[in-house]
Scaffold this motif. Structure first.
Motif, PDB file in Angstrom:
ATOM      1  N   THR A  65     -51.861  46.883   1.425  1.00  0.00           N
ATOM      2  CA  THR A  65     -50.816  47.620   0.856  1.00  0.00           C
ATOM      3  C   THR A  65     -50.803  49.012   1.166  1.00  0.00           C
ATOM      4  OG1 THR A  65     -50.947  45.332  -0.408  1.00  0.00           O
ATOM      5  CG2 THR A  65     -49.579  47.354  -0.864  1.00  0.00           C
ATOM      6  N   LEU A  66     -51.276  49.736   1.056  1.00  0.00           N
ATOM      7  CA  LEU A  66     -51.925  51.270   0.254  1.00  0.00           C
ATOM      8  C   LEU A  66     -51.121  51.600   1.222  1.00  0.00           C
ATOM      9  CD1 LEU A  66     -55.033  51.657  -1.182  1.00  0.00           C
ATOM     10  CD2 LEU A  66     -53.030  51.738  -2.051  1.00  0.00           C
ATOM     11  N   LYS A  67     -51.482  51.453   2.639  1.00  0.00           N
ATOM     12  CA  LYS A  67     -51.077  52.050   4.663  1.00  0.00           C
ATOM     13  C   LYS A  67     -49.813  51.174   4.174  1.00  0.00           C
ATOM     14  CE  LYS A  67     -55.202  52.250   6.196  1.00  0.00           C
ATOM     15  NZ  LYS A  67     -56.426  51.888   7.620  1.00  0.00           N
ATOM     16  N   ARG A  68     -49.473  50.060   3.873  1.00  0.00           N
ATOM     17  CA  ARG A  68     -47.791  49.547   4.429  1.00  0.00           C
ATOM     18  C   ARG A  68     -47.013  50.672   3.778  1.00  0.00           C
ATOM     19  NH1 ARG A  68     -46.528  44.385   1.954  1.00  0.00           N
ATOM     20  NH2 ARG A  68     -43.892  44.160   2.347  1.00  0.00           N
ATOM     21  N   LEU A  69     -47.579  50.880   2.402  1.00  0.00           N
ATOM     22  CA  LEU A  69     -46.683  51.807   1.448  1.00  0.00           C
ATOM     23  C   LEU A  69     -46.685  53.391   1.458  1.00  0.00           C
ATOM     24  CD1 LEU A  69     -45.742  52.042  -1.422  1.00  0.00           C
ATOM     25  CD2 LEU A  69     -47.396  52.270  -2.854  1.00  0.00           C
ATOM     26  N   ALA A  70     -47.538  53.929   2.074  1.00  0.00           N
ATOM     27  CA  ALA A  70     -47.288  55.213   2.585  1.00  0.00           C
ATOM     28  C   ALA A  70     -46.298  54.857   3.819  1.00  0.00           C
ATOM     29  CB  ALA A  70     -48.967  55.895   3.060  1.00  0.00           C
ATOM     30  N   ASP A  71     -46.654  54.342   5.347  1.00  0.00           N
ATOM     31  CA  ASP A  71     -46.080  53.532   6.100  1.00  0.00           C
ATOM     32  C   ASP A  71     -44.041  54.233   5.495  1.00  0.00           C
ATOM     33  OD1 ASP A  71     -47.981  54.660   7.836  1.00  0.00           O
ATOM     34  OD2 ASP A  71     -48.218  51.760   8.014  1.00  0.00           O
ATOM     35  N   ALA A  72     -44.506  53.252   5.030  1.00  0.00           N
ATOM     36  CA  ALA A  72     -42.637  52.736   4.039  1.00  0.00           C
ATOM     37  C   ALA A  72     -41.914  54.082   3.751  1.00  0.00           C
ATOM     38  CB  ALA A  72     -42.640  51.692   3.614  1.00  0.00           C
ATOM     39  N   ILE A  73     -43.390  55.280   2.725  1.00  0.00           N
ATOM     40  CA  ILE A  73     -42.586  56.220   1.871  1.00  0.00           C
ATOM     41  C   ILE A  73     -42.030  57.136   3.499  1.00  0.00           C
ATOM     42  CG2 ILE A  73     -42.903  58.237   0.662  1.00  0.00           C
ATOM     43  CD1 ILE A  73     -44.435  56.186  -1.000  1.00  0.00           C
ATOM     44  N   ARG A  74     -42.427  57.345   4.413  1.00  0.00           N
ATOM     45  CA  ARG A  74     -42.702  58.292   5.330  1.00  0.00           C
ATOM     46  C   ARG A  74     -41.482  58.021   5.403  1.00  0.00           C
ATOM     47  NH1 ARG A  74     -48.004  57.051   6.484  1.00  0.00           N
ATOM     48  NH2 ARG A  74     -49.500  59.024   5.939  1.00  0.00           N
ATOM     49  N   ALA A  75     -41.002  56.421   6.039  1.00  0.00           N
ATOM     50  CA  ALA A  75     -39.681  55.986   6.819  1.00  0.00           C
ATOM     51  C   ALA A  75     -38.653  56.308   5.674  1.00  0.00           C
ATOM     52  CB  ALA A  75     -40.056  54.495   7.321  1.00  0.00           C
ATOM     53  N   SER A  76     -38.891  56.066   4.699  1.00  0.00           N
ATOM     54  CA  SER A  76     -37.886  56.565   3.923  1.00  0.00           C
ATOM     55  C   SER A  76     -37.376  57.906   3.236  1.00  0.00           C
ATOM     56  CB  SER A  76     -37.683  55.912   1.748  1.00  0.00           C
ATOM     57  OG  SER A  76     -37.152  56.132   1.261  1.00  0.00           O
ATOM     58  N   VAL A  77     -38.377  59.205   3.533  1.00  0.00           N
ATOM     59  CA  VAL A  77     -37.804  60.163   3.304  1.00  0.00           C
ATOM     60  C   VAL A  77     -37.266  60.500   5.095  1.00  0.00           C
ATOM     61  CG1 VAL A  77     -39.152  62.429   4.158  1.00  0.00           C
ATOM     62  CG2 VAL A  77     -40.183  60.916   2.669  1.00  0.00           C
ATOM     63  N   ARG A  78     -38.143  59.705   6.578  1.00  0.00           N
ATOM     64  CA  ARG A  78     -37.241  60.298   8.131  1.00  0.00           C
ATOM     65  C   ARG A  78     -35.975  59.862   7.287  1.00  0.00           C
ATOM     66  NH1 ARG A  78     -42.031  58.026   9.727  1.00  0.00           N
ATOM     67  NH2 ARG A  78     -43.286  59.931   9.731  1.00  0.00           N
ATOM     68  N   ALA A  79     -35.296  58.324   6.645  1.00  0.00           N
ATOM     69  CA  ALA A  79     -34.433  57.606   6.315  1.00  0.00           C
ATOM     70  C   ALA A  79     -32.652  58.895   5.484  1.00  0.00           C
ATOM     71  CB  ALA A  79     -34.341  56.514   5.918  1.00  0.00           C
ATOM     72  N   ALA A  80     -33.518  59.772   4.642  1.00  0.00           N
ATOM     73  CA  ALA A  80     -32.335  60.381   3.928  1.00  0.00           C
ATOM     74  C   ALA A  80     -32.367  61.637   4.253  1.00  0.00           C
ATOM     75  CB  ALA A  80     -33.992  61.387   2.769  1.00  0.00           C
ATOM     76  N   HIS A 117     -33.736  50.590  -2.662  1.00  0.00           N
ATOM     77  CA  HIS A 117     -32.733  50.193  -1.775  1.00  0.00           C
ATOM     78  C   HIS A 117     -32.954  48.705  -0.818  1.00  0.00           C
ATOM     79  CE1 HIS A 117     -30.797  53.193  -4.237  1.00  0.00           C
ATOM     80  NE2 HIS A 117     -29.911  51.823  -4.975  1.00  0.00           N
ATOM     81  N   GLY A 118     -33.876  48.060  -0.262  1.00  0.00           N
ATOM     82  CA  GLY A 118     -34.452  47.798   0.745  1.00  0.00           C
ATOM     83  C   GLY A 118     -33.589  47.991   1.939  1.00  0.00           C
ATOM     84  N   ARG A 119     -34.123  49.153   2.105  1.00  0.00           N
ATOM     85  CA  ARG A 119     -33.520  49.992   3.176  1.00  0.00           C
ATOM     86  C   ARG A 119     -34.620  49.556   4.693  1.00  0.00           C
ATOM     87  NH1 ARG A 119     -29.349  53.040   1.173  1.00  0.00           N
ATOM     88  NH2 ARG A 119     -30.018  54.877   1.654  1.00  0.00           N
ATOM     89  N   VAL A 120     -35.386  49.688   3.964  1.00  0.00           N
ATOM     90  CA  VAL A 120     -36.784  50.019   4.774  1.00  0.00           C
ATOM     91  C   VAL A 120     -37.837  48.955   5.234  1.00  0.00           C
ATOM     92  CG1 VAL A 120     -38.935  50.877   5.201  1.00  0.00           C
ATOM     93  CG2 VAL A 120     -37.276  52.254   3.501  1.00  0.00           C
ATOM     94  N   PRO A 121     -37.322  48.543   6.495  1.00  0.00           N
ATOM     95  CA  PRO A 121     -37.887  47.097   7.292  1.00  0.00           C
ATOM     96  C   PRO A 121     -39.239  46.609   6.694  1.00  0.00           C
ATOM     97  CG  PRO A 121     -36.364  48.114   8.528  1.00  0.00           C
ATOM     98  CD  PRO A 121     -36.877  49.101   7.958  1.00  0.00           C
ATOM     99  N   GLY A 122     -39.602  45.435   6.192  1.00  0.00           N
ATOM    100  CA  GLY A 122     -40.849  45.486   6.426  1.00  0.00           C
ATOM    101  C   GLY A 122     -41.191  46.033   5.053  1.00  0.00           C
ATOM    102  N   ALA A 123     -40.839  46.780   3.956  1.00  0.00           N
ATOM    103  CA  ALA A 123     -41.748  47.485   3.020  1.00  0.00           C
ATOM    104  C   ALA A 123     -41.460  46.357   1.338  1.00  0.00           C
ATOM    105  CB  ALA A 123     -40.526  48.393   2.978  1.00  0.00           C
ATOM    106  N   PRO A 124     -43.112  46.850   1.094  1.00  0.00           N
ATOM    107  CA  PRO A 124     -42.354  46.183  -0.149  1.00  0.00           C
ATOM    108  C   PRO A 124     -41.804  46.706  -0.907  1.00  0.00           C
ATOM    109  CG  PRO A 124     -44.957  47.932  -0.042  1.00  0.00           C
ATOM    110  CD  PRO A 124     -43.124  47.852   0.887  1.00  0.00           C
TER     111      PRO A 124
END
Length: 285
Positions: free
Chosen positions: A200-215, A28-35
Protein backbone atom coordinates in the motif's frame (compact mmCIF):
# COMPACT_ATOMS: atom_id res chain seq x y z
CA UNK A 1 -20.59 -11.97 -5.11
CA UNK A 2 -18.88 -8.57 -5.35
CA UNK A 3 -15.87 -7.64 -3.30
CA UNK A 4 -16.04 -4.73 -0.88
CA UNK A 5 -14.25 -1.56 -2.09
CA UNK A 6 -10.98 -0.80 -0.34
CA UNK A 7 -11.45 1.62 2.55
CA UNK A 8 -10.38 5.23 1.99
CA UNK A 9 -7.08 6.39 3.41
CA UNK A 10 -7.47 9.25 5.87
CA UNK A 11 -5.15 12.06 4.78
CA UNK A 12 -4.55 15.49 6.28
CA UNK A 13 -2.83 18.33 4.46
CA UNK A 14 -3.00 22.11 4.38
CA UNK A 15 -5.37 24.20 2.25
CA UNK A 16 -2.31 25.95 0.79
CA UNK A 17 -1.98 26.01 -3.02
CA UNK A 18 1.03 23.70 -3.18
CA UNK A 19 -0.80 20.90 -1.34
CA UNK A 20 -4.10 21.26 -3.19
CA UNK A 21 -2.20 21.43 -6.50
CA UNK A 22 -0.24 18.25 -5.70
CA UNK A 23 -3.20 16.24 -4.42
CA UNK A 24 -5.98 17.49 -6.73
CA UNK A 25 -5.94 14.56 -9.18
CA UNK A 26 -5.52 11.99 -6.41
CA UNK A 27 -8.22 13.48 -4.17
CA UNK A 28 -10.70 13.58 -7.05
CA UNK A 29 -10.20 10.04 -8.30
CA UNK A 30 -8.29 10.95 -11.47
CA UNK A 31 -5.31 8.65 -10.77
CA UNK A 32 -6.19 5.15 -12.04
CA UNK A 33 -5.74 2.40 -9.48
CA UNK A 34 -4.95 4.82 -6.64
CA UNK A 35 -6.38 4.45 -3.15
CA UNK A 36 -9.36 6.66 -2.37
CA UNK A 37 -8.71 9.54 0.03
CA UNK A 38 -10.74 10.94 2.91
CA UNK A 39 -9.27 14.46 3.15
CA UNK A 40 -8.99 16.70 6.20
CA UNK A 41 -7.65 20.24 5.77
CA UNK A 42 -5.55 21.64 8.61
CA UNK A 43 -2.64 24.02 9.12
CA UNK A 44 0.76 22.43 9.55
CA UNK A 45 0.88 22.96 13.31
CA UNK A 46 -2.35 20.95 13.58
CA UNK A 47 -1.17 18.13 11.31
CA UNK A 48 2.08 17.90 13.28
CA UNK A 49 0.03 17.27 16.41
CA UNK A 50 -2.18 14.79 14.58
CA UNK A 51 0.92 12.84 13.55
CA UNK A 52 2.24 12.74 17.11
CA UNK A 53 -1.12 11.39 18.25
CA UNK A 54 -1.39 8.93 15.32
CA UNK A 55 -4.67 10.40 14.13
CA UNK A 56 -4.45 9.86 10.36
CA UNK A 57 -3.13 7.37 7.82
CA UNK A 58 -1.27 9.96 5.70
CA UNK A 59 -0.21 13.48 6.67
CA UNK A 60 1.69 16.51 5.47
CA UNK A 61 3.95 17.49 8.38
CA UNK A 62 7.00 19.57 9.12
CA UNK A 63 10.30 17.79 8.64
CA UNK A 64 11.12 18.95 12.16
CA UNK A 65 8.50 16.58 13.58
CA UNK A 66 9.94 13.43 11.94
CA UNK A 67 12.10 12.30 14.89
CA UNK A 68 8.96 12.15 17.04
CA UNK A 69 6.77 10.13 14.65
CA UNK A 70 8.95 7.76 12.60
CA UNK A 71 8.27 4.80 14.86
CA UNK A 72 4.68 4.79 13.58
CA UNK A 73 5.06 6.54 10.22
CA UNK A 74 7.36 6.29 7.21
CA UNK A 75 8.63 9.23 5.15
CA UNK A 76 7.30 9.02 1.59
CA UNK A 77 9.84 9.87 -1.14
CA UNK A 78 7.47 12.30 -2.88
CA UNK A 79 4.69 14.85 -2.40
CA UNK A 80 6.46 17.13 0.05
CA UNK A 81 8.04 20.58 -0.13
CA UNK A 82 11.76 21.17 -0.51
CA UNK A 83 13.42 23.78 -2.61
CA UNK A 84 15.72 26.72 -3.05
CA UNK A 85 14.87 30.36 -2.48
CA UNK A 86 11.74 29.37 -0.55
CA UNK A 87 12.76 29.60 3.09
CA UNK A 88 10.84 31.21 5.95
CA UNK A 89 11.37 34.94 6.56
CA UNK A 90 11.80 36.96 9.74
CA UNK A 91 9.76 40.15 9.40
CA UNK A 92 9.78 43.33 11.50
CA UNK A 93 8.13 46.76 11.42
CA UNK A 94 11.51 48.42 11.87
CA UNK A 95 14.26 47.66 9.36
CA UNK A 96 17.43 46.15 10.83
CA UNK A 97 15.94 45.45 14.28
CA UNK A 98 18.21 43.67 16.77
CA UNK A 99 16.22 40.62 17.92
CA UNK A 100 18.11 40.19 21.20
CA UNK A 101 15.46 39.77 23.89
CA UNK A 102 12.61 40.49 21.46
CA UNK A 103 9.24 38.75 21.22
CA UNK A 104 8.92 36.64 18.07
CA UNK A 105 5.76 35.04 16.68
CA UNK A 106 6.26 31.64 15.03
CA UNK A 107 3.87 29.25 13.25
CA UNK A 108 4.57 26.29 15.55
CA UNK A 109 7.34 25.09 17.84
CA UNK A 110 7.56 21.79 15.95
CA UNK A 111 7.62 23.48 12.55
CA UNK A 112 10.60 23.28 10.22
CA UNK A 113 10.41 27.07 9.98
CA UNK A 114 11.04 27.37 13.71
CA UNK A 115 13.86 24.82 13.56
CA UNK A 116 15.57 26.81 10.78
CA UNK A 117 14.98 29.97 12.81
CA UNK A 118 16.68 28.45 15.87
CA UNK A 119 19.67 27.36 13.80
CA UNK A 120 19.87 30.88 12.32
CA UNK A 121 19.45 32.59 15.70
CA UNK A 122 22.22 30.46 17.22
CA UNK A 123 24.57 31.99 14.63
CA UNK A 124 23.19 35.53 14.41
CA UNK A 125 21.58 36.36 17.78
CA UNK A 126 24.15 34.92 20.20
CA UNK A 127 22.54 36.44 23.30
CA UNK A 128 19.19 34.95 22.37
CA UNK A 129 15.77 36.23 21.37
CA UNK A 130 13.08 36.80 23.97
CA UNK A 131 9.61 35.24 24.25
CA UNK A 132 8.41 32.91 21.47
CA UNK A 133 4.67 33.16 20.74
CA UNK A 134 2.96 30.48 18.62
CA UNK A 135 0.27 31.76 16.23
CA UNK A 136 -1.53 30.47 13.14
CA UNK A 137 0.65 31.64 10.26
CA UNK A 138 -2.03 33.94 8.77
CA UNK A 139 -2.19 35.93 12.06
CA UNK A 140 1.55 36.63 12.27
CA UNK A 141 1.94 39.55 9.85
CA UNK A 142 -1.00 41.52 11.33
CA UNK A 143 0.46 40.94 14.80
CA UNK A 144 3.84 42.36 13.72
CA UNK A 145 2.18 45.28 11.91
CA UNK A 146 0.06 46.11 14.97
CA UNK A 147 3.00 45.94 17.39
CA UNK A 148 1.69 42.92 19.33
CA UNK A 149 5.04 41.20 18.73
CA UNK A 150 8.45 42.57 17.72
CA UNK A 151 9.04 40.14 14.86
CA UNK A 152 7.34 37.31 13.03
CA UNK A 153 8.55 34.14 11.35
CA UNK A 154 6.43 33.66 8.24
CA UNK A 155 5.99 30.94 5.65
CA UNK A 156 4.04 30.23 2.47
CA UNK A 157 2.63 33.12 0.45
CA UNK A 158 3.78 35.70 3.03
CA UNK A 159 7.01 35.80 0.99
CA UNK A 160 5.03 37.64 -1.69
CA UNK A 161 2.67 39.76 0.43
CA UNK A 162 4.56 41.06 3.48
CA UNK A 163 5.17 44.48 1.92
CA UNK A 164 1.39 44.98 1.84
CA UNK A 165 1.60 45.08 5.65
CA UNK A 166 4.37 47.68 5.67
CA UNK A 167 6.86 45.14 7.00
CA UNK A 168 10.57 44.65 6.40
CA UNK A 169 12.47 41.42 5.77
CA UNK A 170 15.07 41.12 8.52
CA UNK A 171 16.44 37.74 7.40
CA UNK A 172 15.73 34.80 5.11
CA UNK A 173 16.14 31.46 6.87
CA UNK A 174 16.52 29.72 3.53
CA UNK A 175 19.40 31.94 2.44
CA UNK A 176 21.15 31.16 5.72
CA UNK A 177 20.54 27.41 5.36
CA UNK A 178 21.59 27.26 1.71
CA UNK A 179 24.58 29.49 2.34
CA UNK A 180 25.90 27.32 5.16
CA UNK A 181 25.06 23.88 3.71
CA UNK A 182 24.65 24.22 -0.07
CA UNK A 183 21.54 22.04 0.26
CA UNK A 184 17.89 22.72 -0.61
CA UNK A 185 15.55 23.69 2.22
CA UNK A 186 13.45 20.84 3.67
CA UNK A 187 10.05 22.26 4.65
CA UNK A 188 7.12 19.83 4.50
CA UNK A 189 7.11 16.02 4.39
CA UNK A 190 4.46 13.47 3.47
CA UNK A 191 4.32 10.57 5.92
CA UNK A 192 2.17 7.43 5.96
CA UNK A 193 1.40 4.88 8.63
CA UNK A 194 3.89 1.98 8.57
CA UNK A 195 1.11 -0.46 9.38
CA UNK A 196 -0.44 0.14 5.92
CA UNK A 197 2.13 -2.34 4.65
CA UNK A 198 4.78 -2.21 1.96
CA UNK A 199 2.41 -2.79 -0.94
CA UNK A 200 0.00 0.00 0.00
CA UNK A 201 2.86 2.40 0.79
CA UNK A 202 4.44 1.86 -2.63
CA UNK A 203 1.06 2.16 -4.34
CA UNK A 204 0.43 5.41 -2.47
CA UNK A 205 3.82 6.86 -3.42
CA UNK A 206 3.23 5.95 -7.09
CA UNK A 207 -0.20 7.59 -6.92
CA UNK A 208 1.22 10.81 -5.44
CA UNK A 209 3.87 10.97 -8.18
CA UNK A 210 1.14 10.48 -10.79
CA UNK A 211 -0.96 13.22 -9.17
CA UNK A 212 1.99 15.65 -9.29
CA UNK A 213 2.61 14.87 -12.98
CA UNK A 214 -1.09 15.27 -13.77
CA UNK A 215 -1.06 18.72 -12.15
CA UNK A 216 2.00 19.73 -14.16
CA UNK A 217 0.53 18.36 -17.40
CA UNK A 218 -2.77 20.26 -16.98
CA UNK A 219 -2.43 23.05 -14.37
CA UNK A 220 -5.88 24.45 -15.16
CA UNK A 221 -7.55 21.21 -14.03
CA UNK A 222 -6.42 21.84 -10.46
CA UNK A 223 -7.29 25.55 -10.38
CA UNK A 224 -10.85 25.23 -8.97
CA UNK A 225 -9.60 23.05 -6.09
CA UNK A 226 -6.63 25.34 -5.44
CA UNK A 227 -8.68 28.54 -5.39
CA UNK A 228 -11.55 27.02 -3.40
CA UNK A 229 -9.16 26.53 -0.47
CA UNK A 230 -6.74 29.42 -1.01
CA UNK A 231 -8.32 31.73 1.60
CA UNK A 232 -9.15 34.56 -0.84
CA UNK A 233 -5.60 34.53 -2.19
CA UNK A 234 -4.96 36.38 -5.44
CA UNK A 235 -4.65 33.80 -8.28
CA UNK A 236 -1.27 35.25 -9.30
CA UNK A 237 0.03 34.76 -5.75
CA UNK A 238 -1.31 31.20 -5.75
CA UNK A 239 0.60 30.54 -8.97
CA UNK A 240 3.80 31.98 -7.45
CA UNK A 241 3.26 29.81 -4.39
CA UNK A 242 2.91 26.67 -6.50
CA UNK A 243 5.89 27.58 -8.64
CA UNK A 244 8.07 27.98 -5.56
CA UNK A 245 7.07 24.92 -3.57
CA UNK A 246 6.19 22.30 -6.20
CA UNK A 247 9.35 21.21 -8.01
CA UNK A 248 11.48 18.18 -8.86
CA UNK A 249 11.80 17.30 -5.16
CA UNK A 250 7.99 17.04 -4.96
CA UNK A 251 8.01 14.32 -7.61
CA UNK A 252 11.01 12.53 -6.08
CA UNK A 253 13.18 13.46 -3.11
CA UNK A 254 16.20 11.89 -4.75
CA UNK A 255 19.74 11.85 -3.41
CA UNK A 256 19.92 15.62 -2.92
CA UNK A 257 16.54 15.77 -1.17
CA UNK A 258 17.41 13.00 1.26
CA UNK A 259 20.78 14.67 1.92
CA UNK A 260 18.97 17.90 2.80
CA UNK A 261 16.59 16.13 5.19
CA UNK A 262 19.38 14.19 6.89
CA UNK A 263 21.48 17.35 7.04
CA UNK A 264 18.76 19.36 8.75
CA UNK A 265 17.85 16.69 11.29
CA UNK A 266 21.48 15.77 12.02
CA UNK A 267 22.50 19.39 12.54
CA UNK A 268 19.48 20.05 14.74
CA UNK A 269 20.24 16.96 16.84
CA UNK A 270 23.87 18.08 17.22
CA UNK A 271 22.57 21.43 18.56
CA UNK A 272 20.31 19.59 21.01
CA UNK A 273 17.16 20.81 19.26
CA UNK A 274 15.84 17.38 18.20
CA UNK A 275 16.34 13.75 19.19
CA UNK A 276 18.86 11.94 16.96
CA UNK A 277 17.61 9.67 14.18
CA UNK A 278 18.69 6.10 13.67
CA UNK A 279 20.66 5.26 10.49
CA UNK A 280 17.67 3.66 8.75
CA UNK A 281 14.93 5.97 10.07
CA UNK A 282 14.33 7.67 6.71
CA UNK A 283 14.40 4.50 4.59
CA UNK A 284 11.35 3.83 2.39
CA UNK A 285 10.30 0.17 1.90
Amino acid sequence: MTSEPAPSLRIAYSPCPNDTFVFDALAHGRVPGAPALDVTFADIDVTNGMAERGESDVLKVSYAVLPYVLDAYVLLPCGGALGRGCGPLVLTREAGLDLTGRTVAVPGERSTAYLLFRLWAADVVPDGVGEIVVMPFHEIMPAVRDGKVDAGLVIHEARFTYRNYGLHKLADMGEHWEGTTGLPIPLGAIIARRSLGEGTLKRLADAIRASVRAAWDDPEASRPYVMEHAQEMDPAVADQHIGLYVNEFTAELGEMGYAAVRGLLTRAAAEGLLPPLGPEALDFP
